[in-house]
Write a protein that holds these residues in place. Sequence first.
Motif, PDB file in Angstrom:
ATOM      1  N   TYR A 136      13.064 -17.377  15.794  1.00 19.40           N
ATOM      2  CA  TYR A 136      12.561 -16.364  16.713  1.00 19.40           C
ATOM      3  C   TYR A 136      11.330 -15.723  16.086  1.00 19.40           C
ATOM      4  O   TYR A 136      11.198 -15.647  14.852  1.00 19.40           O
ATOM      5  CB  TYR A 136      13.608 -15.269  16.960  1.00 19.40           C
ATOM      6  CG  TYR A 136      14.859 -15.720  17.679  1.00 19.40           C
ATOM      7  CD1 TYR A 136      15.902 -16.333  16.985  1.00 19.40           C
ATOM      8  CD2 TYR A 136      15.005 -15.525  19.042  1.00 19.40           C
ATOM      9  CE1 TYR A 136      17.060 -16.739  17.631  1.00 19.40           C
ATOM     10  CE2 TYR A 136      16.162 -15.931  19.706  1.00 19.40           C
ATOM     11  CZ  TYR A 136      17.178 -16.532  18.988  1.00 19.40           C
ATOM     12  OH  TYR A 136      18.317 -16.927  19.644  1.00 19.40           O
ATOM     13  N   ARG A 137      10.467 -15.220  16.943  1.00 21.16           N
ATOM     14  CA  ARG A 137       9.278 -14.514  16.465  1.00 21.16           C
ATOM     15  C   ARG A 137       9.268 -13.111  17.055  1.00 21.16           C
ATOM     16  O   ARG A 137       9.573 -12.924  18.240  1.00 21.16           O
ATOM     17  CB  ARG A 137       7.999 -15.269  16.878  1.00 21.16           C
ATOM     18  CG  ARG A 137       6.716 -14.555  16.473  1.00 21.16           C
ATOM     19  CD  ARG A 137       5.511 -15.439  16.609  1.00 21.16           C
ATOM     20  NE  ARG A 137       5.190 -15.804  17.975  1.00 21.16           N
ATOM     21  CZ  ARG A 137       4.084 -16.475  18.323  1.00 21.16           C
ATOM     22  NH1 ARG A 137       3.234 -16.847  17.394  1.00 21.16           N
ATOM     23  NH2 ARG A 137       3.866 -16.774  19.583  1.00 21.16           N
ATOM     24  N   GLN A 138       8.882 -12.149  16.223  1.00 22.69           N
ATOM     25  CA  GLN A 138       8.776 -10.771  16.686  1.00 22.69           C
ATOM     26  C   GLN A 138       7.381 -10.266  16.385  1.00 22.69           C
ATOM     27  O   GLN A 138       7.044  -9.990  15.225  1.00 22.69           O
ATOM     28  CB  GLN A 138       9.830  -9.881  16.028  1.00 22.69           C
ATOM     29  CG  GLN A 138       9.876  -8.465  16.594  1.00 22.69           C
ATOM     30  CD  GLN A 138      11.078  -7.683  16.076  1.00 22.69           C
ATOM     31  OE1 GLN A 138      11.547  -7.866  14.958  1.00 22.69           O
ATOM     32  NE2 GLN A 138      11.612  -6.783  16.917  1.00 22.69           N
ATOM     33  N   LEU A 139       6.582 -10.144  17.430  1.00 22.12           N
ATOM     34  CA  LEU A 139       5.251  -9.582  17.272  1.00 22.12           C
ATOM     35  C   LEU A 139       5.363  -8.072  17.075  1.00 22.12           C
ATOM     36  O   LEU A 139       6.360  -7.460  17.479  1.00 22.12           O
ATOM     37  CB  LEU A 139       4.399  -9.912  18.501  1.00 22.12           C
ATOM     38  CG  LEU A 139       4.109 -11.408  18.690  1.00 22.12           C
ATOM     39  CD1 LEU A 139       3.508 -11.669  20.054  1.00 22.12           C
ATOM     40  CD2 LEU A 139       3.183 -11.917  17.588  1.00 22.12           C
ATOM     41  N   PRO A 140       4.350  -7.454  16.489  1.00 23.14           N
ATOM     42  CA  PRO A 140       4.405  -6.011  16.238  1.00 23.14           C
ATOM     43  C   PRO A 140       4.721  -5.225  17.502  1.00 23.14           C
ATOM     44  O   PRO A 140       4.129  -5.454  18.557  1.00 23.14           O
ATOM     45  CB  PRO A 140       2.996  -5.699  15.721  1.00 23.14           C
ATOM     46  CG  PRO A 140       2.542  -6.974  15.107  1.00 23.14           C
ATOM     47  CD  PRO A 140       3.121  -8.064  15.960  1.00 23.14           C
ATOM     48  N   GLU A 141       5.682  -4.337  17.395  1.00 27.01           N
ATOM     49  CA  GLU A 141       6.081  -3.441  18.491  1.00 27.01           C
ATOM     50  C   GLU A 141       6.648  -4.188  19.698  1.00 27.01           C
ATOM     51  O   GLU A 141       6.672  -3.663  20.808  1.00 27.01           O
ATOM     52  CB  GLU A 141       4.895  -2.574  18.946  1.00 27.01           C
ATOM     53  CG  GLU A 141       4.210  -1.816  17.821  1.00 27.01           C
ATOM     54  CD  GLU A 141       5.147  -0.888  17.069  1.00 27.01           C
ATOM     55  OE1 GLU A 141       6.036  -0.281  17.704  1.00 27.01           O
ATOM     56  OE2 GLU A 141       5.019  -0.782  15.832  1.00 27.01           O
ATOM     57  N   GLU A 142       7.128  -5.401  19.501  1.00 21.05           N
ATOM     58  CA  GLU A 142       7.722  -6.154  20.605  1.00 21.05           C
ATOM     59  C   GLU A 142       9.113  -6.642  20.228  1.00 21.05           C
ATOM     60  O   GLU A 142       9.534  -6.563  19.078  1.00 21.05           O
ATOM     61  CB  GLU A 142       6.838  -7.350  20.978  1.00 21.05           C
ATOM     62  CG  GLU A 142       5.494  -6.972  21.546  1.00 21.05           C
ATOM     63  CD  GLU A 142       4.736  -8.180  22.070  1.00 21.05           C
ATOM     64  OE1 GLU A 142       3.533  -8.053  22.289  1.00 21.05           O
ATOM     65  OE2 GLU A 142       5.358  -9.244  22.257  1.00 21.05           O
ATOM     66  N   TYR A 179       9.041 -13.512  11.469  1.00 21.96           N
ATOM     67  CA  TYR A 179       9.703 -14.721  11.932  1.00 21.96           C
ATOM     68  C   TYR A 179      11.138 -14.719  11.406  1.00 21.96           C
ATOM     69  O   TYR A 179      11.358 -14.660  10.198  1.00 21.96           O
ATOM     70  CB  TYR A 179       8.946 -15.969  11.446  1.00 21.96           C
ATOM     71  CG  TYR A 179       7.585 -16.104  12.091  1.00 21.96           C
ATOM     72  CD1 TYR A 179       6.486 -15.396  11.613  1.00 21.96           C
ATOM     73  CD2 TYR A 179       7.410 -16.928  13.199  1.00 21.96           C
ATOM     74  CE1 TYR A 179       5.247 -15.498  12.224  1.00 21.96           C
ATOM     75  CE2 TYR A 179       6.173 -17.043  13.814  1.00 21.96           C
ATOM     76  CZ  TYR A 179       5.096 -16.322  13.322  1.00 21.96           C
ATOM     77  OH  TYR A 179       3.864 -16.421  13.936  1.00 21.96           O
ATOM     78  N   PHE A 180      12.076 -14.778  12.340  1.00 22.19           N
ATOM     79  CA  PHE A 180      13.486 -14.726  11.985  1.00 22.19           C
ATOM     80  C   PHE A 180      14.159 -16.057  12.263  1.00 22.19           C
ATOM     81  O   PHE A 180      13.921 -16.692  13.286  1.00 22.19           O
ATOM     82  CB  PHE A 180      14.214 -13.623  12.762  1.00 22.19           C
ATOM     83  CG  PHE A 180      13.773 -12.239  12.409  1.00 22.19           C
ATOM     84  CD1 PHE A 180      12.820 -11.586  13.184  1.00 22.19           C
ATOM     85  CD2 PHE A 180      14.303 -11.585  11.305  1.00 22.19           C
ATOM     86  CE1 PHE A 180      12.408 -10.299  12.864  1.00 22.19           C
ATOM     87  CE2 PHE A 180      13.890 -10.305  10.970  1.00 22.19           C
ATOM     88  CZ  PHE A 180      12.935  -9.666  11.753  1.00 22.19           C
ATOM     89  N   CYS A 181      15.024 -16.411  11.358  1.00 21.36           N
ATOM     90  CA  CYS A 181      15.856 -17.596  11.507  1.00 21.36           C
ATOM     91  C   CYS A 181      17.293 -17.130  11.716  1.00 21.36           C
ATOM     92  O   CYS A 181      17.707 -16.111  11.143  1.00 21.36           O
ATOM     93  CB  CYS A 181      15.725 -18.442  10.246  1.00 21.36           C
ATOM     94  SG  CYS A 181      16.966 -19.707  10.044  1.00 21.36           S
ATOM     95  N   ALA A 182      18.020 -17.857  12.541  1.00 16.55           N
ATOM     96  CA  ALA A 182      19.438 -17.571  12.746  1.00 16.55           C
ATOM     97  C   ALA A 182      20.202 -18.882  12.693  1.00 16.55           C
ATOM     98  O   ALA A 182      19.658 -19.942  12.998  1.00 16.55           O
ATOM     99  CB  ALA A 182      19.666 -16.871  14.084  1.00 16.55           C
ATOM    100  N   SER A 183      21.456 -18.795  12.297  1.00 14.17           N
ATOM    101  CA  SER A 183      22.286 -19.997  12.290  1.00 14.17           C
ATOM    102  C   SER A 183      23.638 -19.707  12.912  1.00 14.17           C
ATOM    103  O   SER A 183      24.066 -18.550  13.004  1.00 14.17           O
ATOM    104  CB  SER A 183      22.462 -20.530  10.864  1.00 14.17           C
ATOM    105  OG  SER A 183      23.306 -19.695  10.090  1.00 14.17           O
TER     106      SER A 183
END
Lengths: 114, 112
Positions: free
Chosen positions: A35-41, A90-94
């Motif tokens: 997953y991606r997290q842009l600033p303030e989103e 950038y987040f990784c999840a499993s």
Amino acid sequence: NAGVMQNPRHLVRRRGQEARLRCSPMKGHSHVYWYRQLPEEGLKFMVYLQKENIIDESGMPKERFSAEFPKEGPSILRIQQVVRGDSAAYFCASSPPEQQETQYFGPGTRLLVL
Amino acid sequence: DAKTTQPNSMESNEEEPVHLPCNHSTISGTDYIHWYRQLPSQGPEYVIHGLTSNVNNRMASLAIAEDRKSSTLILHRATLRDAAVYYCILLILTGGGNKLTFGTGTQLKVEL
């Protein structure tokens, strides 16, 4: 049982360079999500992989981004020729195969493109 | 994907219960209701999920309306460590993966 590990935690790149983000899922987990997290989103799904297979890449930008989850070793998210707009967390999840409804997230990699 | 609506922010005092609402009027019969939270500078953390019946775990309780068009996450005694953004997410379990669709969530502030 160690949690999801991501490295590096922080990454600084200049425009045009390549960024490689690594994710080691929890032991026994064969499903990986990025997953991606842009600033303030909020977080946005990018790609879902199982060992050696990309299952769903509907959230991946069409160019410069790629992901893999080899038989051995961590999952890699690769960004070629980075631009300033790639700056994000950038987040990784499993998740394990028997409990796919729950995802366990790593601490994230914060990419800064200068 | 069915949408969820949450208040942008809520405030609570420490040691008091907190009820975080979520509206999902277009929910379908196969959608599970999931809650995750994200503490500052951390990755999201699973909190709880349910389908029709109320659910309890060590972190929280989930109360689901009879028509399933809304739900409430209940933190029984808020602490400063519960200050986070809470996300209500609808999820259809499929064999093709369960990508989470995060909205803007509710920013919970906890005060002494």
